[in-house]
Design a protein around this motif. Sequence first.
Motif, PDB file in Angstrom:
ATOM      1  N   ALA A 189      -2.883  17.765  15.248  1.00  0.00           N
ATOM      2  CA  ALA A 189      -2.706  16.876  14.094  1.00  0.00           C
ATOM      3  C   ALA A 189      -2.791  17.654  12.791  1.00  0.00           C
ATOM      4  N   ASN A 190      -3.657  18.641  12.733  1.00  0.00           N
ATOM      5  CA  ASN A 190      -3.810  19.436  11.520  1.00  0.00           C
ATOM      6  C   ASN A 190      -2.556  20.254  11.202  1.00  0.00           C
ATOM      7  N   THR A 191      -1.806  20.599  12.225  1.00  0.00           N
ATOM      8  CA  THR A 191      -0.550  21.334  12.015  1.00  0.00           C
ATOM      9  C   THR A 191       0.646  20.395  11.903  1.00  0.00           C
ATOM     10  N   GLY A 192       0.427  19.101  12.031  1.00  0.00           N
ATOM     11  CA  GLY A 192       1.510  18.125  11.888  1.00  0.00           C
ATOM     12  C   GLY A 192       2.270  17.842  13.157  1.00  0.00           C
ATOM     13  N   GLU A 193       1.756  18.265  14.283  1.00  0.00           N
ATOM     14  CA  GLU A 193       2.425  18.033  15.565  1.00  0.00           C
ATOM     15  C   GLU A 193       2.011  16.687  16.141  1.00  0.00           C
ATOM     16  N   HIS A 194       2.953  16.026  16.796  1.00  0.00           N
ATOM     17  CA  HIS A 194       2.626  14.796  17.518  1.00  0.00           C
ATOM     18  C   HIS A 194       1.973  15.196  18.831  1.00  0.00           C
ATOM     19  N   TYR A 195       0.869  14.539  19.163  1.00  0.00           N
ATOM     20  CA  TYR A 195       0.123  14.877  20.376  1.00  0.00           C
ATOM     21  C   TYR A 195      -0.132  13.606  21.162  1.00  0.00           C
ATOM     22  N   GLU A 196       0.109  13.670  22.449  1.00  0.00           N
ATOM     23  CA  GLU A 196      -0.217  12.579  23.362  1.00  0.00           C
ATOM     24  C   GLU A 196      -1.300  13.079  24.309  1.00  0.00           C
ATOM     25  N   TYR A 197      -2.404  12.346  24.379  1.00  0.00           N
ATOM     26  CA  TYR A 197      -3.483  12.727  25.278  1.00  0.00           C
ATOM     27  C   TYR A 197      -3.035  12.551  26.729  1.00  0.00           C
ATOM     28  N   PRO A 198      -3.310  13.544  27.575  1.00  0.00           N
ATOM     29  CA  PRO A 198      -3.066  13.318  28.995  1.00  0.00           C
ATOM     30  C   PRO A 198      -4.152  12.385  29.541  1.00  0.00           C
ATOM     31  N   LEU A 199      -3.856  11.680  30.553  1.00  0.00           N
ATOM     32  CA  LEU A 199      -4.787  10.769  31.251  1.00  0.00           C
ATOM     33  C   LEU A 199      -5.139   9.518  30.456  1.00  0.00           C
ATOM     34  N   ALA A 200      -4.529   9.296  29.312  1.00  0.00           N
ATOM     35  CA  ALA A 200      -4.873   8.130  28.491  1.00  0.00           C
ATOM     36  C   ALA A 200      -4.083   6.908  28.957  1.00  0.00           C
ATOM     37  N   ILE A 201      -4.778   5.798  29.071  1.00  0.00           N
ATOM     38  CA  ILE A 201      -4.136   4.525  29.382  1.00  0.00           C
ATOM     39  C   ILE A 201      -3.629   3.943  28.070  1.00  0.00           C
ATOM     40  N   LEU A 252      -5.301   2.470   8.349  1.00  0.00           N
ATOM     41  CA  LEU A 252      -4.287   3.449   7.960  1.00  0.00           C
ATOM     42  C   LEU A 252      -2.935   3.305   8.657  1.00  0.00           C
ATOM     43  N   ARG A 253      -2.795   2.417   9.591  1.00  0.00           N
ATOM     44  CA  ARG A 253      -1.567   2.376  10.392  1.00  0.00           C
ATOM     45  C   ARG A 253      -0.317   2.065   9.575  1.00  0.00           C
ATOM     46  N   ASP A 254      -0.455   1.392   8.448  1.00  0.00           N
ATOM     47  CA  ASP A 254       0.699   1.060   7.617  1.00  0.00           C
ATOM     48  C   ASP A 254       0.958   2.083   6.522  1.00  0.00           C
ATOM     49  N   ARG A 255       0.249   3.187   6.549  1.00  0.00           N
ATOM     50  CA  ARG A 255       0.359   4.176   5.469  1.00  0.00           C
ATOM     51  C   ARG A 255       1.303   5.325   5.801  1.00  0.00           C
ATOM     52  N   GLY A 256       1.871   5.349   7.001  1.00  0.00           N
ATOM     53  CA  GLY A 256       2.822   6.394   7.361  1.00  0.00           C
ATOM     54  C   GLY A 256       3.059   6.426   8.858  1.00  0.00           C
ATOM     55  N   ALA A 257       4.209   6.924   9.254  1.00  0.00           N
ATOM     56  CA  ALA A 257       4.571   6.960  10.677  1.00  0.00           C
ATOM     57  C   ALA A 257       3.672   7.912  11.462  1.00  0.00           C
ATOM     58  N   PHE A 258       3.361   9.074  10.891  1.00  0.00           N
ATOM     59  CA  PHE A 258       2.541  10.053  11.602  1.00  0.00           C
ATOM     60  C   PHE A 258       1.131   9.528  11.830  1.00  0.00           C
ATOM     61  N   ILE A 259       0.517   8.972  10.804  1.00  0.00           N
ATOM     62  CA  ILE A 259      -0.857   8.467  10.957  1.00  0.00           C
ATOM     63  C   ILE A 259      -0.888   7.261  11.888  1.00  0.00           C
ATOM     64  N   VAL A 298       0.857  -1.174   0.000  1.00  0.00           N
ATOM     65  CA  VAL A 298       0.000   0.000   0.000  1.00  0.00           C
ATOM     66  C   VAL A 298       0.901   1.234   0.000  1.00  0.00           C
ATOM     67  N   PRO A 299       0.675   2.144  -0.922  1.00  0.00           N
ATOM     68  CA  PRO A 299       1.544   3.323  -0.965  1.00  0.00           C
ATOM     69  C   PRO A 299       1.322   4.213   0.256  1.00  0.00           C
ATOM     70  N   PRO A 300       2.367   4.867   0.724  1.00  0.00           N
ATOM     71  CA  PRO A 300       2.201   5.752   1.877  1.00  0.00           C
ATOM     72  C   PRO A 300       1.369   6.978   1.512  1.00  0.00           C
ATOM     73  N   LEU A 301       0.749   7.544   2.507  1.00  0.00           N
ATOM     74  CA  LEU A 301      -0.026   8.768   2.315  1.00  0.00           C
ATOM     75  C   LEU A 301       0.913   9.963   2.235  1.00  0.00           C
ATOM     76  N   SER A 302       0.470  10.988   1.575  1.00  0.00           N
ATOM     77  CA  SER A 302       1.237  12.234   1.585  1.00  0.00           C
ATOM     78  C   SER A 302       1.103  12.866   2.973  1.00  0.00           C
ATOM     79  N   ALA A 303       1.986  13.795   3.273  1.00  0.00           N
ATOM     80  CA  ALA A 303       1.960  14.441   4.591  1.00  0.00           C
ATOM     81  C   ALA A 303       0.634  15.161   4.825  1.00  0.00           C
ATOM     82  N   SER A 304       0.104  15.803   3.803  1.00  0.00           N
ATOM     83  CA  SER A 304      -1.176  16.507   3.985  1.00  0.00           C
ATOM     84  C   SER A 304      -2.325  15.529   4.186  1.00  0.00           C
ATOM     85  N   ASP A 305      -2.296  14.390   3.508  1.00  0.00           N
ATOM     86  CA  ASP A 305      -3.338  13.381   3.710  1.00  0.00           C
ATOM     87  C   ASP A 305      -3.247  12.762   5.101  1.00  0.00           C
ATOM     88  N   GLU A 306      -2.030  12.546   5.577  1.00  0.00           N
ATOM     89  CA  GLU A 306      -1.874  12.023   6.938  1.00  0.00           C
ATOM     90  C   GLU A 306      -2.449  12.996   7.956  1.00  0.00           C
TER      91      GLU A 306
END
Length: 118
Positions: A102-114, A43-50, A9-17
Amino acid sequence: MSDTTPTAVPPLSASDERLWATLIHVGGIVFHFLPALIGYLVLRDRGAFIHQQTRTALNFQLTVLAGYIVGIFTSWFIVGLLVLLAVAALNIVFSVIAAVAANTGEHYEYPLAIRFIR
């Protein structure tokens, strides 16, 4: 004869991710864990960010689901209703923050998430 070998499966473009990650985070507000689960599986195999964003969203939505279950089982006490309101409010607030990140391309980790999925 047809060739039945799976194709890569081809990877997604950065904007699509970024688009799919944003939609998955916002979808969690209305459809709870379903957009994150479907996104993670598809989508998990379509790019590192997604991959990172769908995993993070799924972990948070499963945590929210656990919070709803606790709130429902304790709803005959006043505290259960407060738990339900708090979980719903946190779901909305953190999902919007994650969608903006996510829309700006930043990695985000939810607080309080198990972390159910690593």
